[in-house]
Motif scaffolding. Structure first.
Motif, PDB file in Angstrom:
ATOM      1  N   ALA A  34       0.833  -1.210   0.000  1.00 21.98           N
ATOM      2  CA  ALA A  34       0.000   0.000   0.000  1.00 21.98           C
ATOM      3  C   ALA A  34       0.866   1.256   0.000  1.00 21.98           C
ATOM      4  CB  ALA A  34      -0.937   0.000   1.209  1.00 21.98           C
ATOM      5  N   PHE A  35       1.997   1.222   0.698  1.00 23.95           N
ATOM      6  CA  PHE A  35       2.908   2.368   0.695  1.00 23.95           C
ATOM      7  C   PHE A  35       3.443   2.609  -0.714  1.00 23.95           C
ATOM      8  CE2 PHE A  35       7.131   4.189   0.768  1.00 23.95           C
ATOM      9  CZ  PHE A  35       6.956   5.319   1.547  1.00 23.95           C
ATOM     10  N   TYR A  36       3.929   1.557  -1.344  1.00 20.16           N
ATOM     11  CA  TYR A  36       4.501   1.701  -2.687  1.00 20.16           C
ATOM     12  C   TYR A  36       3.453   2.169  -3.698  1.00 20.16           C
ATOM     13  CZ  TYR A  36       8.464  -0.690  -0.641  1.00 20.16           C
ATOM     14  OH  TYR A  36       9.517  -1.038   0.165  1.00 20.16           O
ATOM     15  N   GLN A  37       2.221   1.703  -3.555  1.00 20.36           N
ATOM     16  CA  GLN A  37       1.151   2.138  -4.454  1.00 20.36           C
ATOM     17  C   GLN A  37       0.768   3.591  -4.186  1.00 20.36           C
ATOM     18  OE1 GLN A  37      -1.784  -0.901  -3.653  1.00 20.36           O
ATOM     19  NE2 GLN A  37      -0.998  -2.226  -5.274  1.00 20.36           N
ATOM     20  N   THR A  38       0.629   3.956  -2.917  1.00 21.79           N
ATOM     21  CA  THR A  38       0.237   5.317  -2.554  1.00 21.79           C
ATOM     22  C   THR A  38       1.237   6.336  -3.063  1.00 21.79           C
ATOM     23  OG1 THR A  38      -0.947   4.580  -0.575  1.00 21.79           O
ATOM     24  CG2 THR A  38      -0.241   6.890  -0.621  1.00 21.79           C
ATOM     25  N   PHE A  39       2.530   6.053  -2.849  1.00 25.25           N
ATOM     26  CA  PHE A  39       3.571   7.018  -3.180  1.00 25.25           C
ATOM     27  C   PHE A  39       4.227   6.770  -4.535  1.00 25.25           C
ATOM     28  CE2 PHE A  39       3.109   7.336   1.395  1.00 25.25           C
ATOM     29  CZ  PHE A  39       2.987   8.707   1.536  1.00 25.25           C
ATOM     30  N   ARG A  40       3.694   5.790  -5.270  1.00 24.72           N
ATOM     31  CA  ARG A  40       4.188   5.478  -6.624  1.00 24.72           C
ATOM     32  C   ARG A  40       5.713   5.328  -6.636  1.00 24.72           C
ATOM     33  NH1 ARG A  40       0.379   9.993  -9.205  1.00 24.72           N
ATOM     34  NH2 ARG A  40      -1.590   8.981  -8.752  1.00 24.72           N
ATOM     35  N   THR A  41       6.187   4.420  -5.797  1.00 22.70           N
ATOM     36  CA  THR A  41       7.618   4.169  -5.681  1.00 22.70           C
ATOM     37  C   THR A  41       7.850   2.674  -5.548  1.00 22.70           C
ATOM     38  OG1 THR A  41       9.621   4.849  -4.516  1.00 22.70           O
ATOM     39  CG2 THR A  41       7.661   4.480  -3.154  1.00 22.70           C
ATOM     40  N   SER A  42       9.081   2.290  -5.341  1.00 18.29           N
ATOM     41  CA  SER A  42       9.430   0.877  -5.219  1.00 18.29           C
ATOM     42  C   SER A  42      10.352   0.668  -4.027  1.00 18.29           C
ATOM     43  CB  SER A  42      10.139   0.410  -6.489  1.00 18.29           C
ATOM     44  OG  SER A  42      11.413   1.027  -6.582  1.00 18.29           O
ATOM     45  N   GLU A  55      12.709   8.701  -1.950  1.00 23.32           N
ATOM     46  CA  GLU A  55      12.148   9.119  -3.234  1.00 23.32           C
ATOM     47  C   GLU A  55      10.752   9.735  -3.103  1.00 23.32           C
ATOM     48  OE1 GLU A  55      11.878  10.082  -7.113  1.00 23.32           O
ATOM     49  OE2 GLU A  55      13.663   9.407  -6.074  1.00 23.32           O
ATOM     50  N   PRO A  56       9.822   9.133  -2.335  1.00 26.12           N
ATOM     51  CA  PRO A  56       8.512   9.786  -2.227  1.00 26.12           C
ATOM     52  C   PRO A  56       8.526  11.018  -1.337  1.00 26.12           C
ATOM     53  CG  PRO A  56       8.535   7.770  -0.945  1.00 26.12           C
ATOM     54  CD  PRO A  56       9.828   7.817  -1.705  1.00 26.12           C
TER      55      PRO A  56
END
Length: 133
Positions: A34-42, A55-56
């Motif tokens: 959910a964190f990676y999806q919310t902040f569009r990161t990896s 990065e986010p």
């Protein structure tokens, strides 16, 4: 099947809120999907980075103050609201809950952050006030 039979990592991945774990130096040690999806990161862009330089750009001054000043003196913080202009997702209002977590052998502890995007809810509230006044 009892909850204790389920791996903690499976539970963390199921939670809809963005979750991150920070070490005592405020470096991100892990995050959920959910964190990676919310902040569009990896994970590659996030894990191992300091919260203020990830990065986010989760690390803004208000959150840093919370983590460096409040958390050392309290076990948890709930409902800490911050507004920030994120490079990947724009201006957002986030509700942050933070809690110290301790594991056997880890005397310094870690910090678990749950981050919820409440931007649309806040915008709807402002619009509602405008409509009724």
């Amino acid at each position: 099947m009892a909850v204790s039979d389920i791996a903690a990592s499976d539970i963390v991945e199921t939670v809809p809120s963005a979750l991150i774990v920070l070490d005592r130096n405020l470096n991100i040690t892990s995050a959920n999907r959910a964190f990676y999806q919310t902040f569009r990161t990896s994970a590659d862009e996030t894990e191992g980075c300091h919260i203020t330089t990830s990065e986010p750009a989760v690390g803004y001054s208000a959150l840093r103050t919370l983590l460096e000043s409040v958390i050392p003196h309290r076990a948890s913080v709930e409902g800490f609201e911050v507004e920030h202009d994120f490079p990947t997702i724009g201006l957002r209002t986030m509700l942050v809950n933070a809690r110290k977590i301790f594991r056997p052998g880890d005397h310094d502890g870690s910090i678990l952050l749950a981050i919820e995007d409440v931007s649309e809810e806040r915008a709807a509230r402002v619009e509602s006030k405008r409509y009724w006044h």
